[in-house]
Design an enzyme around this catalytic site. Sequence first.
Site, PDB file in Angstrom:
ATOM      1  N   HIS A  64      21.791 -27.037 -16.288  1.00  0.00           N
ATOM      2  CA  HIS A  64      21.442 -26.483 -14.983  1.00  0.00           C
ATOM      3  C   HIS A  64      20.595 -25.227 -15.174  1.00  0.00           C
ATOM      4  CE1 HIS A  64      24.561 -29.171 -13.606  1.00  0.00           C
ATOM      5  NE2 HIS A  64      25.480 -28.503 -14.276  1.00  0.00           N
ATOM      6  N   GLU A  82      28.884 -22.567 -13.530  1.00  0.00           N
ATOM      7  CA  GLU A  82      30.104 -23.249 -13.113  1.00  0.00           C
ATOM      8  C   GLU A  82      31.219 -22.950 -14.102  1.00  0.00           C
ATOM      9  OE1 GLU A  82      28.835 -27.306 -13.056  1.00  0.00           O
ATOM     10  OE2 GLU A  82      28.352 -27.333 -15.180  1.00  0.00           O
ATOM     11  N   HIS A 140      25.547 -29.472 -21.749  1.00  0.00           N
ATOM     12  CA  HIS A 140      26.958 -29.848 -21.727  1.00  0.00           C
ATOM     13  C   HIS A 140      27.145 -31.285 -21.256  1.00  0.00           C
ATOM     14  CE1 HIS A 140      26.030 -28.278 -17.674  1.00  0.00           C
ATOM     15  NE2 HIS A 140      26.906 -29.172 -17.236  1.00  0.00           N
ATOM     16  N   ARG A 160      19.287 -34.167 -16.162  1.00  0.00           N
ATOM     17  CA  ARG A 160      19.881 -35.053 -17.164  1.00  0.00           C
ATOM     18  C   ARG A 160      18.952 -35.167 -18.370  1.00  0.00           C
ATOM     19  NH1 ARG A 160      20.237 -38.865 -12.872  1.00  0.00           N
ATOM     20  NH2 ARG A 160      22.144 -38.574 -11.655  1.00  0.00           N
TER      21      ARG A 160
END
Length: 276
Positions: A64, A82, A140, A160
Amino acid sequence: MSSARAALPTRQVEKPWGKDVLPAPFTAPEGVRIGEIWFEPPAALPDLLVKYIFTSEALSVQVHPSDAQTIAKGIGRQGKEECWLIIAAEPGATLGIGFDSDLDEAAMRAAALDGSIEHLLTWHPVAPGDFFYIPANTVHAIGAGVGLIEVQQNSDITYRLYDYGRPRELHLDDGVAVSKGERYVLDRWHKTVAPHGSQQLVDGPLFLLDQVAGAPSPEVAARYPAALLVIPREGDVEVGGEAIAPGGCAFAASLADVRFADNGVCLLARGCADGA
């Protein structure tokens, strides 16, 4: 006290890696793999999104961007940091976060194209109570057999890099451009959370997150002077007179609207207005 419901509306999100049998209190429609349960952010706290995530297969290898990167791209503040609190883990469950050794952009792109990026990630064994903060730009992948609570910036920008051959779009140019090809500093970003203890989990700069057992201490209460989200983990909590059970998430205008059970455990979260 507001007459609006405290409990946030939920949205079930179908995912190829989700589960068709969910743990209580959640249920999946017959024959549908649900991977995420979203709690719709309230208008008074639009910058935070809370999810439950349940996996039967690994998620894509992804990354991200940061707020600074999305602002520079001309799409406003849409970065995503996050954190994950593991609530269930099958034997051998892992999270892929960061790399075993440093990668430059060319090596990362090549590894994403040939699939070897999956094996270059560092796969961390997990158990209930493990907590991980995932800064923007960290490559991740959540592995199979994991249940977790995710608290994140309210952005849905995911690049992605690799998806195990699934027929979904990849975002190599954007993803490689924002990825850090480096190790994940476990000592800095990982905590172990006692199931019945109080603990500060995130202390800004983008949001705060605390686990509290019983009522919050004066020190914790001072960090939540206004609106917040309340996420019960064990035992009900009352928000604005409404009982919120584990598996729910509620908006509270202030801590004065919340009645904590003496033997309950919940998470408290709020955004940081100055977290630019």
